[in-house]
Design an enzyme around this catalytic site. Structure first.
Site, short mmCIF file in Angstrom:
data_model
loop_
_atom_site.label_atom_id
_atom_site.label_comp_id
_atom_site.label_asym_id
_atom_site.label_seq_id
_atom_site.Cartn_x
_atom_site.Cartn_y
_atom_site.Cartn_z
N HIS A 1 -2.59 -17.54 -24.48
CA HIS A 1 -2.79 -16.38 -25.36
C HIS A 1 -4.05 -15.64 -24.92
O HIS A 1 -5.17 -16.12 -25.13
CB HIS A 1 -2.95 -16.94 -26.77
CG HIS A 1 -3.04 -15.93 -27.86
ND1 HIS A 1 -1.97 -15.14 -28.24
CD2 HIS A 1 -4.07 -15.56 -28.67
CE1 HIS A 1 -2.35 -14.36 -29.23
NE2 HIS A 1 -3.61 -14.59 -29.51
N SER B 1 -2.71 -9.52 -29.77
CA SER B 1 -2.65 -10.45 -30.89
C SER B 1 -2.64 -9.71 -32.24
O SER B 1 -1.83 -8.83 -32.43
CB SER B 1 -3.83 -11.42 -30.77
OG SER B 1 -3.52 -12.62 -31.39
#
Ligand code: GCU
Length: 432
Positions: A412, A271
């Site tokens: 995610h 990320s």
């Protein structure tokens, strides 16, 4: 007065940082047909108009130009080593029977004696026991600190500022005993070590707390002659640059540790820390493999595709991550002289890996794939195949030769599935 503003405006006026980004996730564009046509900047056209047609011309001429463009327009310049002076390493603990005897665990305090205002960083290094030679090593920052990566109860709890997070038991911006191990699913240490690899990690907040004013208490202020009064200029580094700097200092240390094969380092991040690993890999060729896990906007995803997070959103929510210049491309991406295929190309001819997740549309999985695909012309100069497929592959079907890519089931995150691919890729490329 705020009461009289329309509801949507109120939302954008009141929310900042993570909350602002989260609110935008609901209204962002997720429709391929609504992406305006775009043209990517040319990788192999030099500033003087000449075409780059050899690996040598890429290395000596175009690559330095592209790196300088990323410094000026995206992440900012990392200060010259003379600015920070000597780097000090202190091994503060060695435990030879960590993880039930499978590993040796070390803690290393890295500091800058000439800049005591910076508190330094605590590196945690696990090397596999029972290897005949030094181990190749994954190097990556963590979101939650060493005590969050490891489940071992004797890992010192970080005392640094942390982002508010109830689930992770962060109280008053500090970790608590209950925070231990909260990132361990993202760092399957036993799996990695059992395949002969070492792991070196540090808490990114050791370098700079992750909020708009965080730099005042971190490395950037400590290195700046104006300290907390610094007015950041276009082209000067942002937080991603500072966190990437931390990764390179770990590489400095690893070069001195005989348990690690510092010629085989893979830099990895998830990320915002995937954006960081890409930038660290672009600047520091000691990272022999560069891995981006769900790095999205500002990382592997093409900025010219208006899908999921955009330049406007990211530079508003997280202005401190980038150099100031980057915000000027909000809604005007076509004016930016780079796009993220060029960031992947900066890894060449080293292998790179880009990973997406199907439920992580915010990060624009297709845009992440396309960066890899469009980096190919540079890999071609070295006679190397990149993703080696013309289209984004199906879910859970890893592809790629020198540029690995997969889009996995799920959200995610960093999962065992992701690590299985990285371990295979690293094993193949590091020749073990
Ligand atoms: C936010 C941000 C992303 C970032 C992510 C993360 O969602 O918008 O750009 O990658 O946080 O770091 O977790």
């Amino acid at each position: 007065m705020l009461r009289h503003l329309p509801a949507t405006l109120m939302l954008t006026t009141l929310l900042i940082g993570e909350d602002f980004a989260e609110a935008q996730q609901k209204t962002a564009n997720y429709d391929e047909s609504k992406i305006a046509p775009y043209t990517l900047p040319e990788l192999l056209k030099s500033a003087d108009g000449s075409t780059i047609s050899t690996a040598e011309a890429w290395i000596n001429k175009r690559r330095p130009e592209v790196l300088a463009l990323f410094q000026q327009h995206v992440y900012g310049r990392t200060p010259d080593p003379a600015t920070w002076g000597p780097v000090q390493f202190k091994v503060t603990q060695v435990k030879k029977d960590a993880l039930g005897g499978k590993a040796t665990r070390k803690f290393i305090h890295i500091s800058l004696p000439e800049h005591p205002a910076w508190q330094g960083m605590e590196v945690m290094l696990y090397t596999p026991n029972g290897r005949s030679g030094p181990a190749p090593c994954f190097v990556g920052p963590s979101f939650g600190g060493n005590h969050a990566v490891s489940t071992e109860s004797d890992v010192p709890l970080s005392t640094r500022w942390m982002r508010p997070n109830k689930e992770k038991h962060i109280v008053d911006n500090r970790a608590t005993e209950a925070s231990r191990g909260n990132e361990s699913s993202r760092w399957p240490l036993e799996m990695i070590l059992s395949q002969g690899f070492a792991v070196a990690t540090y808490y990114y907040g050791d370098v700079e707390p992750d909020h708009a004013e965080g730099w005042k208490d971190g490395l950037r202020a400590a290195l700046s002659p104006q300290g907390a009064a610094t007015q950041w200029q276009n082209g000067q580094w942002g937080a991603i640059g500072a966190w990437a700097w931390g990764l390179s200092r770990i590489a400095d240390y690893l070069e001195t540790d005989s348990d690690v094969d510092a010629k085989h380092l893979a830099v990895i991040g998830h990320s915002r820390l995937g954006k960081t690993s890409l930038w660290a890999g672009a600047q520091d060729s000691r990272f022999g493999i560069v891995i981006s896990n769900n790095s999205g906007e500002g990382g592997a995803a093409l900025m010219r595709r208006n899908f999921g997070e955009t330049t406007a959103i990211i530079t508003k929510a997280f202005p401190h991550w980038f150099t100031r210049t980057y915000a000027s491309y909000a809604g005007n991406e076509a004016a930016c002289p780079v796009d993220k295929h060029m960031l992947i190309a900066l890894a060449a001819p080293r292998p790179a890996y880009i990973a997406s997740a199907v439920e992580d549309q915010w990060a624009d999985p297709k845009g992440e794939f396309l960066s890899g695909l469009h980096a190919q012309p540079v890999y071609d100069l070295f006679g190397k195949k990149g993703v080696a497929v013309p289209e984004q592959p199906g879910i859970d079907q890893p592809v790629g030769d020198f540029i690995g890519y997969h889009i996995r089931t799920g959200k995610h995150d960093v999962t065992d599935y992701d690590w299985q691919q990285y371990l295979k890729f690293a094993t193949r490329h590091f020749g073990r």
